[in-house]
Scaffold this active site. Structure first.
Site, mmCIF file in Angstrom:
data_model
loop_
_atom_site.group_PDB
_atom_site.id
_atom_site.type_symbol
_atom_site.label_atom_id
_atom_site.label_comp_id
_atom_site.label_asym_id
_atom_site.label_seq_id
_atom_site.Cartn_x
_atom_site.Cartn_y
_atom_site.Cartn_z
ATOM 1 N N ARG A 16 0.830 -1.216 0.000
ATOM 2 C CA ARG A 16 0.000 0.000 0.000
ATOM 3 C C ARG A 16 0.865 1.267 0.000
ATOM 4 N NH1 ARG A 16 -3.686 -0.485 4.922
ATOM 5 N NH2 ARG A 16 -1.948 -1.734 5.693
ATOM 6 N N GLU A 17 1.951 1.212 -0.770
ATOM 7 C CA GLU A 17 2.874 2.340 -0.817
ATOM 8 C C GLU A 17 2.190 3.632 -1.252
ATOM 9 O OE1 GLU A 17 3.311 -0.657 -2.043
ATOM 10 O OE2 GLU A 17 5.377 -1.347 -1.930
ATOM 11 N N LEU A 18 1.295 3.509 -2.229
ATOM 12 C CA LEU A 18 0.634 4.718 -2.736
ATOM 13 C C LEU A 18 -0.233 5.350 -1.652
ATOM 14 C CD1 LEU A 18 0.112 6.588 -5.119
ATOM 15 C CD2 LEU A 18 -1.726 5.068 -5.859
ATOM 16 N N GLY A 426 -26.885 1.617 16.309
ATOM 17 C CA GLY A 426 -26.038 0.580 16.901
ATOM 18 C C GLY A 426 -24.704 1.066 17.413
ATOM 19 N N GLU A 478 -21.317 -1.239 20.208
ATOM 20 C CA GLU A 478 -20.413 -1.977 19.313
ATOM 21 C C GLU A 478 -18.908 -1.699 19.493
ATOM 22 O OE1 GLU A 478 -21.780 -1.881 15.196
ATOM 23 O OE2 GLU A 478 -23.870 -1.713 15.824
ATOM 24 N N HIS A 635 -31.754 -2.610 9.387
ATOM 25 C CA HIS A 635 -31.326 -1.259 9.000
ATOM 26 C C HIS A 635 -30.703 -1.327 7.617
ATOM 27 C CE1 HIS A 635 -29.312 2.564 8.856
ATOM 28 N NE2 HIS A 635 -28.162 1.950 8.669
ATOM 29 N N GLU A 659 -32.142 5.534 5.758
ATOM 30 C CA GLU A 659 -31.308 6.733 5.700
ATOM 31 C C GLU A 659 -32.004 7.866 4.949
ATOM 32 O OE1 GLU A 659 -27.078 5.809 5.053
ATOM 33 O OE2 GLU A 659 -27.188 7.374 3.533
ATOM 34 N N HIS A 688 -23.693 11.733 8.575
ATOM 35 C CA HIS A 688 -22.560 11.831 7.654
ATOM 36 C C HIS A 688 -21.897 13.191 7.734
ATOM 37 C CE1 HIS A 688 -25.407 8.796 6.342
ATOM 38 N NE2 HIS A 688 -24.338 8.109 5.985
HETATM 39 N N1 GLN Z 1 -25.153 -1.343 13.365
HETATM 40 C C1 GLN Z 1 -24.194 -0.753 12.484
HETATM 41 C C2 GLN Z 1 -23.680 0.543 13.073
HETATM 42 O O1 GLN Z 1 -24.419 1.191 13.750
HETATM 43 C C3 GLN Z 1 -24.800 -0.466 11.149
HETATM 44 C C4 GLN Z 1 -23.788 0.158 10.224
HETATM 45 C C5 GLN Z 1 -24.280 0.385 8.844
HETATM 46 O O2 GLN Z 1 -25.435 0.332 8.570
HETATM 47 N N2 GLN Z 1 -23.382 0.657 7.935
HETATM 48 O O3 GLN Z 1 -22.552 0.923 12.835
HETATM 49 ZN ZN ZN Z 2 -26.449 2.574 7.790
#
Ligand code: GLN
Ligand code: ZN
Length: 746
Positions: A16-18, A426, A478, A635, A659, A688
């Site tokens: 992964r040099e780049l 989560g 998590e 989800h 989403e 995001h």
């Molecule tokens: N349960 C995961 C989280 O909350 C779901 C992630 C996802 O949907 N990309 O990170």
């Molecule tokens: Zn998600």
């Protein structure tokens, strides 16, 4: 003589040099000249690896993304970037800067690679800036490469673009083609009779059907340019419907993916009766298994019967960008498994072996080795597990008891959540400390007690925070998971992990997909300890968190010696057992994430039904052991459900979170129109972005979704997991989310 080719080669570097030099440059710890030095080293090294291949790709290399290189080469630069130039411009387009937002990025067809989306408008004026392309060509010539030159075709370039003013992007086609003609002329003037691989993968998709009409006008022009040979190349699926037009445009060659595209006898006849040279993609560029060379030989013999050897090349089905670099660093893989694998470097050997055998060169030792390796895989006891097979064969329960309507009554009695219940998706922020801790534990630098205590402390903090702000359904956060698929892969039998099997995802980002190589089973519970610990800390409902079978398959390299259906069934059963253990341990709500469900959709419409049916089957099986009173959530990380709402419904989850935070209530309407019955949590907080949404703003969002769906069926949650956010952002945002919900309830 039959010759060999490679569609494209990975560029990130075997170590992964780049990636590393780019990241140093971005943090101002290296000069741009050092980036170029590394790039040149890599190109040379990669050319050298491919020295036995008859046609090596040039211009498959780039610093960030190859679509981006075309954006720059044709000067399709949105106005906001116009004051920038050179590398500053290039990386600002890709990554934004302190004042400019980057161009969008999206998935490259059905791969996990992401490209930069050209942003066009009716005012876009293409003009050729060929410097990078010409430099690539000269560099390859200096290094005496047997080359073909790669370009993305103009039709695919436009098809993958977006316009910001609703104008028709294909209005720009003539102008763009004129610039391509100039470029092709320049390339031919540097190297007479150069082969140009023009990639038009849009024609492997059903979306390409409406665009076939452009092929003849565009490619007839290209074919009249002097001193070059145009190769029209598609991959990832068949493109049988373009062959006639490609022939009639009078170009030199055509590339077909014979691994992921169906073979059609009539199409072969068409090609055979034309003047086209055929590039047969027979070595899998998307997966990591050693080819069965005997089978490939048999297949190519069929081609050879009809096509003169001088018009036949054998090579990869697509660019090798989508597979890891080499097996040479994999010291920890089981020796048997390693012997069944083939990464990019090893695939080069397969291509030359195939070519040599076809040309009558004696390489029987190598062929024997290949035959033996594949035979040992067929019978290996590390792959084929009787008990797993028996269970799949004798399955009788495929779905949950009772209908949604019956279940939800029981669940509401049991769970007693308020109207507009609040929850999260989560994960909570993954701090540097947490990552370091997990790594140290993995490397054996800290013992299990220290690690467990650390994770437990994190869970404790999460629970305390969620109680403080008065969320209704809690999660454990998590902290023990690096990645939502890798975590489960590591706990299941049938998966293996490479040390260095990196695949570029976008820019400098790489992922290391698990290898699903054998019958899958669950030796022990995977999440019960953490979730029950979290539950023990609170009177509120703790939601268990699992990854669904479709997502696990879509984000792994999956074995090719078994049907996807059976593999999915095995994974689904492992998840089903986990759900059963969780509910028996007192967990009342369990979420089964299917983040990658939509991205697994096939490129061609004719394959959609099969994908949907087997995905629905796998998801239903994975939740089949849930009691009626156990509430199953799922989800999905997107908001456009118009085409798939019936499939989502058929998956039969009790609650789905989605989403929609960035799209208001518009995209939610389909749930109403389709008569979707189950409960829905349309994300109201866009995770995001680092921005903290205010209470008022979220009250408005809630009002907007209440216009579409009744309050009895709505959940209030962020639009995805919070792992990429910081605590300073998450805490006030979630506090506001709960407050906004309380205001909306009255
Ligand atoms: N349960 C995961 C989280 O909350 C779901 C992630 C996802 O949907 N990309 O990170
Ligand atoms: Zn998600």
């Amino acid at each position: 003589m039959i010759k060999s080719f490679v569609t494209g080669f990975p560029r990130i570097g075997e170590k992964r040099e780049l990636k590393f030099i780019l990241e140093k440059f971005w943090t101002k710890k290296a000069e741009f000249s050092e980036v170029l030095e590394v790039a040149n080293e890599l190109k040379k090294r990669h050319y050298n690896y491919q020295k036995d291949i008859d046609l090596v790709s040039v211009n498959d290399f780039c610093l960030y993304d190859i679509m981006l290189d075309h954006i720059v080469a044709f000067n399709a630069i949105p106005k906001r970037f116009c004051h920038l130039k050179d590398e500053e411009l290039y990386f600002a387009l890709a990554r934004g800067n302190s004042s400019l937002h980057a161009l969008e990025m999206t998935k490259w067809f059905n791969t996990n690679y992401h490209y930069i989306v050209p942003e066009l408008s009716k005012d876009t004026k293409f003009s050729l800036n060929s410097k990078k392309f010409i430099d690539e060509l000269n560099f390859a010539i200096e290094n005496r490469v047997n080359l073909k030159f790669n370009l993305i075709g103009p039709i695919t370039f436009l098809a993958l673009s977006k316009t910001i003013d609703d104008s028709d992007k294909f209005d720009l086609l003539d102008d763009l083609v004129a610039e391509y003609e100039k470029l092709l002329g320049e390339l031919a003037s540097i190297k007479k009779d150069i082969i140009i691989q023009i990639e038009e993968p849009i024609f492997s998709t059903s979306k390409g059907e409406n665009l076939v009409k452009f092929i003849k006008p565009v490619y007839t022009k290209f074919s009249s340019i002097k001193d070059l040979k145009i190769l029209f190349s598609t991959y990832f699926e068949h493109s049988t419907n373009v062959i006639k037009d490609v022939i009639e445009s009078g170009i030199w060659g055509i590339g077909q993916d014979y691994v992921y595209g169906k073979f059609c006898e009539k199409c072969l006849d068409l090609i055979a009766n034309s003047n086209l040279t055929l590039f047969a993609g027979v070595i899998d560029g998307r997966n990591i298994w050693k080819s069965d060379i005997s089978k490939k030989l048999e297949f190519i013999s069929k081609l050879k019967e009809k096509i003169n050897q001088n018009r036949l090349y054998v090579g990869t089905s697509c660019s090798l960008l989508h597979v890891p670099f080499s097996l040479k660093y994999e010291d920890n893989l089981d020796e048997n498994l390693k012997n069944w694998l083939s990464f990019a470097i090893e695939k080069l050997d397969e291509i030359t072996l195939l070519r040599d055998l076809l040309n009558g060169v004696d390489r029987s030792d190598d062929l024997d080795k290949n035959i033996k390796a594949n035979q040992s895989r067929k019978t290996s006891t590390i792959v084929h597990k009787k008990s797993v097979r028996n269970r799949v064969e004798n399955l009788t329960k495929f779905q949950r008891d009772l209908s949604f309507e019956e279940r939800i009554k029981i669940q509401r009695d049991e769970l007693k959540y308020p109207i507009l219940p609040t929850t999260t998706i989560g994960s909570f922020p993954q701090t540097t400390e947490l990552r370091q801790m997990r790594n140290a534990y993995k490397k054996g630098l800290i013992d299990s007690e220290v690690y467990t205590n650390h994770i437990k402390d994190y869970i404790k903090d999460c629970v305390k925070f969620q109680e403080e702000i008065d969320l209704d359904v809690l999660v454990h956060g998590e902290p023990e998971r690096n990645d939502m698929v890798e975590y489960f892969g590591e706990m299941l039998d049938g998966f293996a992990f490479t040390s260095n099997g990196w695949v570029q995802s976008y820019g400098s980002r790489c992922v290391k997909p698990p290898l699903l190589y054998a019958d899958v089973s669950r030796p022990a519970a995977m999440t019960v300890e953490w979730i029950t610990y979290a539950q023990s800390l609170t009177q509120k409902i703790m939601k268990g968190m699992l990854t669904g079978p479709v997502t696990i398959l879509n984000w792994s390299f999956v074995r090719d010696d078994e049907s996807k259906d059976i593999v999915a069934t095995q994974v689904a059963l492992a998840i089903a057992d986990e759900i059963n253990d969780l509910q028996n341990a007192g967990i009342k709500i369990i979420q089964v994430d299917e983040a990658a469900f939509k991205e697994g959709y096939p490129l061609r419409d004719e394959n959609i039904k099969d994908y949907e049916n087997s995905s629905i089957k796998a998801f239903k099986l994975s939740t089949s052991l849930a009691f009626p009173k156990t509430q199953i959530h799922t989800h999905m990380c997107y908001s456009e459900f118009n085409d798939i709402i019936k499939t989502i419904e058929a998956m039969d989850a009790d609650v789905i979170s989605i989403e929609t935070a960035r799209s208001g209530n518009e995209l939610l309407k389909i749930f109403k129109e389709a008569g979707y019955k189950a409960e829905v949590g349309p994300g109201i907080y866009d995770i995001h972005s680092p921005r903290i949404p205010s209470v008022e703003e979220m009250v408005k969002q809630i009002e907007a979704i209440l216009e579409v769906l009744p309050k009895e069926r709505l959940w209030i949650n962020p639009d995805c997991g919070l792992k990429t956010r910081k605590w300073e952002e998450v805490k006030p945002s979630l506090k506001n989310l709960v407050e906004a919900t309380k205001i909306s309830r009255v």
